[in-house]
Design an enzyme around this catalytic site. Sequence first.
Site, PDB file in Angstrom:
ATOM      1  N   ARG A 232       4.028  -4.510   8.178  1.00 16.20           N
ATOM      2  CA  ARG A 232       4.278  -4.098   9.561  1.00 16.20           C
ATOM      3  C   ARG A 232       3.050  -3.521  10.257  1.00 16.20           C
ATOM      4  NH1 ARG A 232       8.304   0.747   7.671  1.00 16.20           N
ATOM      5  NH2 ARG A 232       6.783   2.154   6.752  1.00 16.20           N
ATOM      6  N   GLU A 233       1.980  -3.304   9.504  1.00 13.34           N
ATOM      7  CA  GLU A 233       0.799  -2.651  10.069  1.00 13.34           C
ATOM      8  C   GLU A 233      -0.088  -3.705  10.734  1.00 13.34           C
ATOM      9  OE1 GLU A 233      -0.613  -0.521   6.606  1.00 13.34           O
ATOM     10  OE2 GLU A 233       1.240   0.635   6.461  1.00 13.34           O
TER      11      GLU A 233
ATOM     12  N   ARG B 244       7.779  -3.718   5.329  1.00 15.20           N
ATOM     13  CA  ARG B 244       6.529  -3.199   4.766  1.00 15.20           C
ATOM     14  C   ARG B 244       6.070  -3.971   3.527  1.00 15.20           C
ATOM     15  NH1 ARG B 244       4.030   2.152   3.547  1.00 15.20           N
ATOM     16  NH2 ARG B 244       3.932   2.482   1.305  1.00 15.20           N
TER      17      ARG B 244
ATOM     18  N   SER C  54      -2.341   1.090   8.659  1.00 17.69           N
ATOM     19  CA  SER C  54      -2.070   1.962   9.791  1.00 17.69           C
ATOM     20  C   SER C  54      -0.840   2.803   9.430  1.00 17.69           C
ATOM     21  CB  SER C  54      -1.826   1.160  11.070  1.00 17.69           C
ATOM     22  OG  SER C  54      -0.566   0.538  11.065  1.00 17.69           O
TER      23      SER C  54
ATOM     24  N   TYR D 198      -0.319  12.575   0.127  1.00 17.94           N
ATOM     25  CA  TYR D 198       0.419  12.881  -1.091  1.00 17.94           C
ATOM     26  C   TYR D 198      -0.054  11.986  -2.217  1.00 17.94           C
ATOM     27  CZ  TYR D 198       3.959  16.124   0.503  1.00 17.94           C
ATOM     28  OH  TYR D 198       4.588  17.241   0.935  1.00 17.94           O
TER      29      TYR D 198
ATOM     30  N   GLU E 103      -6.915   4.326   7.575  1.00 16.13           N
ATOM     31  CA  GLU E 103      -5.634   4.323   8.302  1.00 16.13           C
ATOM     32  C   GLU E 103      -5.982   4.319   9.782  1.00 16.13           C
ATOM     33  OE1 GLU E 103      -2.452   4.290   7.270  1.00 16.13           O
ATOM     34  OE2 GLU E 103      -2.503   4.913   5.167  1.00 16.13           O
TER      35      GLU E 103
HETATM   36 ZN   LIG Z   1      -0.148   0.888   4.771  1.00  9.35          ZN
END
Ligand SMILES: [Zn+2]
Length: 411
Positions: free
Chosen positions: A177-178, A230, A299, A350, A373
Amino acid sequence: MIPKIIILFTVLAVVAARRSYQGYKVYEVLQETVNQAKFLHQLEQSNDSIDFWHLSKQLNDRARVMVPPGAQPAFIADLMRNGFQFSVLIDNVESTIQNNAAVASRKPIPIENSILHKYLRHSDINSYLDELANKYASHVSVVEIGKSYEGRPLKTITINENANNPVILLDAGIHAREWIAPATALYAINQLVEHATNNKNVLSNLTWVILPVVNPDGYEYSHEQERLWRKTRKPSGRCSGTDGNRNFDFHWGEVGASSSACSETYRGDTAFSEPETQAVRDALLKLKGRCKFYLTLHSYGNYLLYPWGWTRTLPDGWREIDEVAQAGAAAIKKATGSRYTVGSSTNVLYAAAGGSDDWAFAEAKVPISIIMELPGGGSQGFNPPASAIERSVKESWIGIKAMALKVAQKY
Ligand SMILES: [Zn+2]
């Protein structure tokens, strides 16, 4: 002959198959205490139906969480019980997706322009690579390094091959999805090949190998069926897809990755269970010793992250990586004022084991390994409108070039 009514039902079924995000909301949740941060982290690990778009361990950071309508009352009750301040960032995810689709489909534009103004489909991206290899055959080549689970060719483009050069391997789109990530890789390719004179400083003694879409099955699925998909698409039991960035064989599955096939962060049945992660692995191994910089685009959130992703301890050599990442952040800050946070994945966000950057650093011995990112779409999260592509990719390219230059100075 097939009765018309059956054809009609088939057409309706296909149209209806696109997943709707009607009524899905994205909440912004301020974590002010250690207990609140812990609570959100546990929720992320335990609840497959809500989707964390952003979560870090930093206090006073705002998590972003997409929640389906049925889960909203319980989610809000949880937030109130734990004293969170929160607000609704996106009231209806479906309407942001539809607004963007309407703008994107208006009119066809030539490919070089379309890189800046629309999210290209996978077959168009591959055609563009082939077109460049034909037109600039003396210094550009395209290789198919594998196929996706559904059989799509995974193509890399190599620019300025010279056995004496250090290599930069740039990839994008492991998370379907990025979309801004493949768009950024494509802009990098466009600049390096079609605007080489403007980019001599990162071409003269570097070879670039770029894989613009690691996970084309998921990418296409996110165009056709579920905008916020994703993972890869290979089925595992009753769910589909593995999180490619939890599937690499380095401390695989130890932390921050799920063993549940329905989770967004499913680590896969085994390490390297996916043909797409195998292809990245093999490309990196082939360049072992030569590849000095692995950069993987994701992203969103404006982060430059580096190993380790599996532990908060920093690896030997982290200062070298930090220096490269800081050069990227500083160049962007100077050019546009945008700020990037720089640090190790575990310390900034994380712990999440099985990431490609950890594996590249540890196993393929790439000394500079960084996750970028990219900026998101403001209030729209993963779904920046097509009108935001140009500004975003141009800004990101400034950072990528600055990092490449730093690497060229070191090796
Ligand atoms: Zn990613």
